[in-house]
Design an enzyme around this catalytic site. Structure first.
Site, PDB file in Angstrom:
ATOM      1  N   TYR A 142       0.824  -1.216   0.000  1.00 18.80           N
ATOM      2  CA  TYR A 142       0.000   0.000   0.000  1.00 18.80           C
ATOM      3  C   TYR A 142       0.855   1.261   0.000  1.00 18.80           C
ATOM      4  O   TYR A 142       0.408   2.311  -0.454  1.00 18.80           O
ATOM      5  CB  TYR A 142      -0.896   0.022   1.245  1.00 18.80           C
ATOM      6  N   LYS A 193       3.235 -15.157   1.846  1.00 19.94           N
ATOM      7  CA  LYS A 193       3.596 -16.073   0.764  1.00 19.94           C
ATOM      8  C   LYS A 193       5.123 -16.184   0.713  1.00 19.94           C
ATOM      9  O   LYS A 193       5.788 -15.681  -0.193  1.00 19.94           O
ATOM     10  CB  LYS A 193       2.968 -15.644  -0.570  1.00 19.94           C
ATOM     11  N   ASP A 226      -2.735 -17.984   0.432  1.00 19.68           N
ATOM     12  CA  ASP A 226      -3.753 -18.564  -0.467  1.00 19.68           C
ATOM     13  C   ASP A 226      -4.402 -19.777   0.191  1.00 19.68           C
ATOM     14  O   ASP A 226      -5.622 -19.949   0.163  1.00 19.68           O
ATOM     15  CB  ASP A 226      -3.170 -18.896  -1.856  1.00 19.68           C
ATOM     16  N   ASP A 250      -6.457  -7.176   3.930  1.00 17.12           N
ATOM     17  CA  ASP A 250      -7.620  -6.527   3.324  1.00 17.12           C
ATOM     18  C   ASP A 250      -8.543  -7.583   2.720  1.00 17.12           C
ATOM     19  O   ASP A 250      -9.753  -7.604   2.959  1.00 17.12           O
ATOM     20  CB  ASP A 250      -7.131  -5.547   2.245  1.00 17.12           C
ATOM     21  N   ASP A 254     -12.358  -9.305   4.267  1.00 15.26           N
ATOM     22  CA  ASP A 254     -13.649  -9.287   3.561  1.00 15.26           C
ATOM     23  C   ASP A 254     -14.227 -10.696   3.495  1.00 15.26           C
ATOM     24  O   ASP A 254     -15.430 -10.913   3.650  1.00 15.26           O
ATOM     25  CB  ASP A 254     -13.497  -8.755   2.123  1.00 15.26           C
TER      26      ASP A 254
HETATM   27  C1  IPM Z   1     -10.549  -1.239   3.757  1.00 17.75           C
HETATM   28  C2  IPM Z   1     -10.650  -0.587   2.404  1.00 17.75           C
HETATM   29  C3  IPM Z   1      -9.456   0.316   2.167  1.00 17.75           C
HETATM   30  C4  IPM Z   1      -8.216  -0.558   2.050  1.00 17.75           C
HETATM   31  C5  IPM Z   1      -9.526   1.291   0.989  1.00 17.75           C
HETATM   32  C6  IPM Z   1     -10.803   2.055   0.946  1.00 17.75           C
HETATM   33  C7  IPM Z   1      -8.360   2.238   1.040  1.00 17.75           C
HETATM   34  O1  IPM Z   1     -10.801  -1.543   1.409  1.00 17.75           O
HETATM   35  O2  IPM Z   1     -10.407  -0.514   4.745  1.00 17.75           O
HETATM   36  O3  IPM Z   1     -10.678  -2.464   3.848  1.00 17.75           O
HETATM   37  O4  IPM Z   1      -7.920  -1.093   0.975  1.00 17.75           O
HETATM   38  O5  IPM Z   1      -7.530  -0.700   3.058  1.00 17.75           O
HETATM   39 MN    MN Z   2     -11.103  -3.583   2.177  1.00 21.11          MN
END
Ligand code: IPM
Ligand code: MN
Ligand code: NAD
Length: 369
Positions: A142, A193, A226, A250, A254
């Site tokens: 990032y 990884k 993975d 990240d 999710d």
């Molecule tokens: C998160 C989001 C952010 C990230 C974006 C909006 C910068 O996806 O907080 O999970 O990628 O960290």
């Molecule tokens: Mn995210």
């Protein structure tokens, strides 16, 4: 003693909608529990760009450095997709994380009993699930240099990002994972990884070093990320604390969110070093984004944002009992069948609105007194 201070940055899309419900709970704590917060509000993301031409004004950044905790809604949206990269809404959030040095991002995934049937996985795989993903938040691909889009030597272009981690960056986030594990199930699984990336090899070695020298009593395992994604879906209850880098964290968080039923359920705490006053630098935000597809329709689930405030009570204000009170109120309303649209199954039913969900949680809080 001065009241604890909060900076609210509701942001874009559903951010202000879900934050409205959090503000009601903050007010509730003042009137019903005698816990008063000094709250200021400001802009971040697309709305800040609209007003100031930047997704985070310097004054807002300075304010964020001064308060006890920042609460953030969400940033971004299609209206801003074609902006220059340097002023995109997401850059405002990334600047906050970087300048506040919030290196440890806690993303818990807990399955509420009432939603155990709702997950896309079978009930026995997720019921009772309680895992904590610790995502490194201020480094890695990032932020690594060099980065950019450059001409290549074939008349085309090349997009460059750099995955980069130092010993110190890995060790400090590893420590926060081990500390959490000691208060939970005493197990850490580190994901990288190391089979294809040098930064992954260093990650594995440094996490192992922290374990061997400082936390030998905590069980540590290593897994390729993975495989980790696959294992999260196969049998998530094998995990207690997962520690991983910025990008893998990240994506894996999710994925973990969906195990619990909806992205609209998952809170997060982004923590930095503990300061002289004993509190960590801290920002609390739901894991989800600005959800442009449902923004402005009163459909958003406010629970992720409300649970993020509960994390603020726990991690910034040492109010673990009140955090648990908020979490219990959420559990109660879900057990009573309250569902926003994201929590409806295919068989239908009538969803309640963002406001109705917030009000139901407030009523459950009242009943808890
Ligand atoms: C998160 C989001 C952010 C990230 C974006 C909006 C910068 O996806 O907080 O999970 O990628 O960290
Ligand atoms: Mn995210
Ligand atoms: P998103 O999280 O905004 O939405 C993904 C899906 O989940 C959508 O269908 C959305 O309707 C649903 N969803 C998300 N939160 C919900 C909630 N509280 N209640 C009900 N449903 C919910 O991700 P995206 O669509 O990939 O991104 C949209 C914008 O948000 C982009 O600009 C992205 O950069 C930004 N974003 C911001 C953050 C943040 O501010 N922390 C995080 C992720 C994405």
């Amino acid at each position: 003693m001065a009241n604890p201070s909060l900076l609210i940055l509701a942001g874009d899309g559903i951010g202000p909608e879900v934050m409205t419900e959090v503000k009601k709970i903050i007010t509730w704590f003042g009137t019903k529990r005698g816990v008063h917060f000094d709250v200021t509000e400001d802009l971040v993301g697309g709305c800040a760009y609209d007003k100031h031409g930047t997704p985070l004004h310097d004054d807002t950044m300075a304010r964020a450095m001064q308060v006890d905790a920042v609460l953030l809604g969400a940033v971004g949206g299609p209206a801003y997709d074609n902006l220059d990269f340097s002023v995109k809404p997401e850059r405002g959030l990334l600047r906050l994380r970087k300048e506040m040095d919030l290196f440890s991002n806690l993303r818990p995934a807990q399955c509420f009993d009432a939603l155990a049937d709702f997950s896309s996985l079978k009930k026995d795989i997720i019921s009772g699930l309680d895992i904590m993903i610790v995502r490194e938040l201020t480094s890695g691909v990032y932020f690594g240099e060099p980065r950019g889009i450059f001409p290549d030597n074939e008349g085309g272009r090349v997009g460059v990002n750099t995955q980069r981690y130092t010993t110190n960056e890995i060790r400090r986030v590893a420590r926060s994972a081990f500390e959490l594990a000691k208060r939970r199930g005493n197990k850490v699984c580190s994901m990288e990884k190391a089979n294809v990336m040098e930064s992954g090899i260093l990650w594995r070695e440094e996490v192992q070093w922290v374990h061997d020298h400082e936390y030998p009593e905590v069980e540590l395992s290593h897994m390729y990320a993975d495989n980790g994604a696959m294992q999260l879906v196969r049998w998530p209850k094998q995990f207690d604390v997962i520690v991983t880098d910025n990008l893998f964290g990240d994506i894996l968080s999710d994925c973990a969110a969906m195990l619990t039923g909806s992205l609209g359920m998952l809170p997060s705490a982004s923590l930095g070093a503990v300061q002289a006053n004993g509190r960590p630098k801290a920002l609390y935000e739901p894991v989800h984004g600005s959800a442009p597809d449902i923004a402005g329709q009163g459909k958003a689930n406010p629970i992720a944002c409300i649970l993020s405030f509960a994390m603020a009570l726990r991690y910034s204000f040492d109010m673990g009992d009140d955090a648990a009170r908020v979490e219990k109120a959420v559990e109660t309303v879900l057990a009573n069948g309250a569902r926003t649209a994201d929590l409806m199954d295919k068989d239908g039913g009538t969803p309640i609105s963002t406001t109705q969900m917030g009000d139901a949680i407030l009523a459950a809080l009242d009943a808890s007194l």
